[in-house]
Design a protein around this motif. Structure first.
Motif, PDB file in Angstrom:
ATOM      1  N   ALA A  25     -64.194 -90.481  58.086  1.00  0.00           N
ATOM      2  CA  ALA A  25     -63.935 -89.256  59.309  1.00  0.00           C
ATOM      3  C   ALA A  25     -62.812 -88.474  58.778  1.00  0.00           C
ATOM      4  N   CYS A  26     -61.908 -88.931  57.977  1.00  0.00           N
ATOM      5  CA  CYS A  26     -60.721 -88.096  57.617  1.00  0.00           C
ATOM      6  C   CYS A  26     -61.097 -86.975  56.620  1.00  0.00           C
ATOM      7  N   VAL A  27     -60.923 -85.612  57.007  1.00  0.00           N
ATOM      8  CA  VAL A  27     -61.369 -84.630  56.078  1.00  0.00           C
ATOM      9  C   VAL A  27     -60.178 -84.126  55.325  1.00  0.00           C
ATOM     10  N   HIS A  28     -59.028 -84.896  55.294  1.00  0.00           N
ATOM     11  CA  HIS A  28     -58.011 -84.473  54.514  1.00  0.00           C
ATOM     12  C   HIS A  28     -57.304 -83.134  54.943  1.00  0.00           C
ATOM     13  N   CYS A  29     -57.216 -82.912  56.088  1.00  0.00           N
ATOM     14  CA  CYS A  29     -56.827 -81.406  56.789  1.00  0.00           C
ATOM     15  C   CYS A  29     -55.287 -81.340  56.673  1.00  0.00           C
ATOM     16  N   GLY A  30     -54.899 -82.581  57.057  1.00  0.00           N
ATOM     17  CA  GLY A  30     -53.280 -82.536  57.029  1.00  0.00           C
ATOM     18  C   GLY A  30     -52.724 -82.319  58.278  1.00  0.00           C
ATOM     19  N   ILE A  31     -53.320 -81.928  59.437  1.00  0.00           N
ATOM     20  CA  ILE A  31     -52.997 -81.571  60.783  1.00  0.00           C
ATOM     21  C   ILE A  31     -52.179 -82.640  61.320  1.00  0.00           C
ATOM     22  N   CYS A  32     -52.343 -83.726  60.910  1.00  0.00           N
ATOM     23  CA  CYS A  32     -51.281 -84.879  61.239  1.00  0.00           C
ATOM     24  C   CYS A  32     -50.087 -85.001  60.847  1.00  0.00           C
TER      25      CYS A  32
HETATM   26  S1  SF4 Z   1     -55.764 -84.907  60.821  1.00  0.00           S
HETATM   27 FE1  SF4 Z   1     -54.772 -86.403  59.448  1.00  0.00          FE
HETATM   28  S2  SF4 Z   1     -56.408 -88.101  59.828  1.00  0.00           S
HETATM   29 FE2  SF4 Z   1     -57.087 -86.546  61.102  1.00  0.00          FE
HETATM   30  S3  SF4 Z   1     -58.764 -85.568  59.573  1.00  0.00           S
HETATM   31 FE3  SF4 Z   1     -56.833 -84.375  59.212  1.00  0.00          FE
HETATM   32  S4  SF4 Z   1     -55.677 -85.437  57.619  1.00  0.00           S
HETATM   33 FE4  SF4 Z   1     -57.270 -86.942  58.157  1.00  0.00          FE
END
Ligand code: SF4
Ligand code: SF4
Lengths: 424, 481
Positions: A25-32
């Motif tokens: 489910a992790c799309v590697h967006c980096g928002i975290c």
């Molecule tokens: S916010 Fe973090 S954990 Fe969630 S999809 Fe993006 S990179 Fe993955």
């Protein structure tokens, strides 16, 4: 089969369908990333949620072994779950981490226990904690602590040094009655979780919680013989042990309770996860009945007198991220007449306590405590409130190191003072 | 290519033991940015804390002819921050300080690793903001924004990153530290700042950025309109622009994205709509009020199912949180996808949306949409299952068809994400041989040894600078003017 006692959760490793689905489910967006305390300190991808998930997925898909490097990056994770709150894709980071640690634990096997093993053998046992604290009291009273500190004997054992600092607060025991009837009209019956650490280090918080709940119309049951909720075992990946403790604690509470109340965020968060790890049966039902004390007291009918204080609030990770409880503790404080609540910058960034993390990873924990204390001092508040014993200790130690006089309290303590049931 | 121990120890001497990553696990996490399709782990990652360290790192790499790849927050969508040829990756995450805020000159100077939104946070209390707002702004770095010349929802009115960069400090591939532009308006000579913005690290490493700050508008109004279909919503977009309004932002989301975003962020977009438009108006209060009424009327004229206005700042913030976290919410739809960044003239939006639906149907794939409708910048998200090679092939085919459709309608291959490795091969669709050769020569001026972010931005890598020949003579007659 979920959870035999000797197989540490063999059923669902990271490579299970459930584990893989969570990882994918992790799309590697980096928002975290900016929400992650270790990333904030180090700025390194492998010590960020996205990096950790990337490594977990590599292990789950057989592209990477459980190496020392891998273990290191997962050990350095606080399990604060700030990444989970931030993630728009719904990646269940906390469960994945616990599953990954379960896999690691199986590999670690029964090797040398080390400091970590020692702590895990200590904290989940209220009696052992009590015994150790008695020793610690002695340690301070006979002046040994001063000697040890003066000689710097703990310099080469940073973990023990961290413990030494945290143990500065050693209150006398405060009894909590097994049964406290609610003020009329009675709304129902609740159980109170005493907590392994809370009952010894902050017994007055338990007493105040019981008194406030009673004042709010709840009959309060606090059995003397409750075990541990299993939170530390869960976070360490000792899933079998965790399940055993969860079952035992569930059995300790009467079944007809309206709610089981916790005032320690870490315990409440773990108990609310029971349903996931023990899906069918009583433990899941207990999870559904678990509430943080603030959820019951935020709008309860309480007689309150003014408390002229400027207070700021630190979100304990396992309350804000683990249980998604943010508004209630603030509401609880705001209703106290005369109390001014000022917001804390990055209020939900981990203070570094994280269970036994601050003893195992004193360096990272220390950096995070410094950052937290800095923001607290900047608010100009005279007291900081937070709903978890670990945070209370960690922040108090941090403030002491900085020579600050800001008071560190559980929100319940302030409410009890305003309601005239606390001390002094 | 493994680096020699000599290079590694020279780098460690510059940044210290805690500023260098050599472990296989550590390097692995740097092998891709948000475009996980392209992977290439660096041989070593360094995390400098000052421009002096960056200069020294470039010196070592030049001496040993080692490729250098810059990286900000790793949120790029074009495979820009991965190391196809290995080498040294320079992570800017520890260079994230605000060096100066000078409100009298309406600007700030920051280090490249500073997170975009943190700059606005630092000045918001005094009523100012930094305008470029890529959807990743809560995590992407200003250095990365500069390198890709990032756009964002509010660029419709305020312009893209390049319109907000006043000065740059960069360490070039020649090892020189240059100061381009500056606080004073209109510096004499060549506009090297304009040239360097969007260079994607191929000229060198950005070590400081001076950006313009704007004063926050008096009033903001955010309108949410729901439609039966993307085609109806697209027609409304054209109508709003044709009416002479320039909204601060004009965003579209289709049904698939609405579902994912509602689940991911609780933004609460109308669940049964085929598409929604997010229209933001800002400026003097009277003007905003009047425009709000007109925009709402235009939506209704074009068949809007509902039109509502955010009641307060909290509601507005939630609507935007949903929009900005859309890329992450995609995780709720699919584990793998191809994301495009093509542009079509605004008037062609209804055509391309019809074409897109047809392509998705033909390939049997879900294509979700969330994009900057106001400037015709599309972000179709082609969902596929990466465990099924046949689906991947179909996804690539859909991607190709879409791109060609956009070009045929008079569009461009990329709007705001940059080129990276992903779109380098598409540049010949848009530029002629002479144009591309000139760009190669320009790159060579800054980086004669070809060490800076090799393999990115320009298609294929000719042996010795000059002599690019398009890999495919694909420019359709008259398609691109
Ligand atoms: S916010 Fe973090 S954990 Fe969630 S999809 Fe993006 S990179 Fe993955
Ligand atoms: S649980 Fe906390 S420390 Fe661990 S990756 Fe998530 S945000 Fe970082």
């Amino acid at each position: 089969m979920p959870g035999g006692s000797q197989g540490e959760g063999r059923a669902g490793g990271l490579a299970s369908a459930e584990g893989l689905a969570g990882l994918r489910a992790c799309v590697h967006c980096g928002i975290c990333l900016p929400q992650c305390p270790t990333y904030r300190v180090l700025g390194e991808e492998m010590d960020s949620p996205r990096g950790r998930l990337y490594l977990m997925r590599a292990v789950a898909e057989g592209r990477l072994d459980i190496t020392d490097g891998y273990t290191r990056h997962l050990d350095l994770c606080l399990g604060c779950r700030a990444c989970e709150t931030a993630c728009p894709a719904g990646v269940p980071f906390g469960r994945l981490l616990e599953t990954a640690r379960g896999d690691m634990e199986r590999r670690r096997g029964r090797g040398r226990p080390g400091l970590r093993g020692l702590l895990l053998a200590l904290f989940p046992h209220p009696d052992r904690v009590g015994a150790l604290l008695a020793l610690a009291r002695l340690y301070r009273q006979v002046g040994l602590q001063r000697l040890v500190r003066a000689r710097g004997w703990l310099a080469r054992a940073p973990g023990l040094a961290a413990m030494d600092v945290l143990l500065d607060r050693l209150p006398a025991a405060v009894p909590v009655p097994e049964y406290l009837p609610g003020r009329e009209p009675v709304r129902g019956r609740v159980g109170l979780l005493a907590g392994c650490v809370q009952r010894h280090l902050y017994p007055d918080v338990n007493r105040d919680t019981a008194r406030l709940l009673s004042l709010a119309g709840w009959d309060v049951v606090t059995q003397a013989r409750q075990g541990c909720c299993g939170a530390l075992d869960l976070h360490a990946g000792r899933l079998g042990t965790f399940r055993r403790r969860a079952r035992a604690l569930t059995a300790a509470f009467p079944r007809d309770l309206d709610w089981v109340v916790t005032n320690a965020a870490g315990c409440g968060s773990a108990m609310r996860e029971y349903g996931h790890w023990l899906p069918d049966g009583e433990a899941a039902a207990l999870a559904g009945r678990t509430r943080d004390v603030s959820e019951l007291l935020a709008d309860a009918d309480l007689p309150l007198r003014p408390l002229p204080l400027t207070v700021t609030y630190h979100d304990a990770c396992h309350l804000a991220h683990g249980q998604r409880v943010r508004a209630e503790p603030r509401a609880m404080l705001r209703r106290i007449p005369g109390l001014r609540l000022v917001e804390l910058a990055d209020s939900d960034l981990c203070c570094g306590s994280a269970g036994i993390y601050n003893i195992l990873e004193p360096e990272m924990a220390g950096r995070l405590a410094e950052m937290k204390v800095e923001s607290i001092v900047e608010t100009g508040a005279t007291a900081v409130a937070t709903g978890n014993p670990g945070c209370l200790m960690q922040i108090a130690a941090g403030l002491r190191r900085r020579g600050s006089a800001v008071e560190v309290v559980h929100p319940v303590t302030l409410l009890a003072r305003a309601a005239g049931v606390g001390e002094p | 290519m493994a680096l020699s121990a000599q290079v590694v120890s020279a780098l460690a001497a510059i940044v210290g033991e805690t500023g260098i990553v050599v472990s296989p696990e550590g390097r692995m996490t740097y092998e891709c940015d948000m475009h996980t399709f392209y992977k290439g782990a660096p041989d070593v990652v360094v995390l400098p804390t000052s421009a002096e360290q960056v200069e020294a790192i470039v010196g070592v790499c030049r001496a040993h002819r080692v490729p250098i790849v810059p990286r900000g927050s790793g949120t790029g969508l074009i495979g820009g921050a991965m190391a196809p040829a290995g080498g040294v990756m320079v992570s800017m995450t520890r260079m994230n300080a605000i060096l100066e805020i000078d409100l009298a000159s309406r600007c700030a100077t920051v280090q490249p690793g500073l997170i975009n939104l943190w700059l606005t946070r630092a000045v918001a209390g005094r009523g100012w903001f930094f305008a470029p707002d890529p959807s990743s702004q809560m995590v992407s770095s200003i250095g990365g924004n500069v390198s890709t010349n990032a756009g964002g929802p509010h660029c419709l009115k305020y312009g893209i990153t390049t319109n907000h960069v006043l000065g740059l400090e960069i360490v070039t591939g020649r090892g020189e530290r240059l100061r381009l532009g500056g606080k004073a308006p209109d510096p004499p000579g060549y506009d090297l700042v304009g040239t360097a913005v969007g260079a994607e690290g191929t000229f060198g490493l950005v070590t400081a950025v001076t950006v313009r700050l704007l004063h926050a508008p008096e009033a903001v109004k955010t309108v949410l309109a729901a439609f039966r279909s993307v085609v109806e919503a697209s027609q409304t977009v054209s109508a709003i622009i044709a009416a002479g309004m320039i909204p601060a932002a004009l965003e579209m989301l289709d049904a698939a994205m609405i579902g994912a975003i509602n689940a991911g962020t609780g933004a609460g977009y109308p669940a049964d709509a085929g598409a929604v438009l997010l229209i933001e108006l800002d400026g003097p209060r009277a003007e905003v009020e009047a425009q709000g009424v007109r925009a709402a009327a235009l939506c209704r004229e074009h068949g809007a199912l509902s039109v509502s206005v955010a009641r307060d700042e909290a509601e507005r913030a939630l609507l935007w949180k949903g929009r900005k976290e859309a890329a992450g919410a995609v995780g709720r739809l699919t584990a793998a996808y191809l994301l495009q960044d093509a542009v079509v003239p605004r008037s062609k939006l209804p055509d391309i949306m019809r074409e897109m639906a047809a392509i998705g149907e033909r390939q049997g794939l879900l294509i979700a949409n969330v994009f900057h409708a106001g400037d015709g910048n599309l972000h179709p998200i082609i969902c596929y299952d990466d465990r099924d090679p046949a689906q991947l092939a179909r996804a690539k085919e859909a991607n190709e068809s879409l791109l060609r459709a956009c070009i045929a309608l008079g569009g461009s291959v990329t709007g705001e994400h940059g080129v990276g490795v992903d779109k380098a091969k598409n540049l010949p669709l848009q530029y002629g041989e002479a144009d591309l050769n000139f760009m190669y020569r320009l790159r060579g001026v800054f980086d004669p040894r070809g060490l800076m972010n090799p393999g990115k931005l320009l298609p294929s890598h000719p042996a010795c600078g000059e002599g690019f020949r398009p890999a495919r003579p694909v420019l359709p007659e008259g398609a691109w003017v």
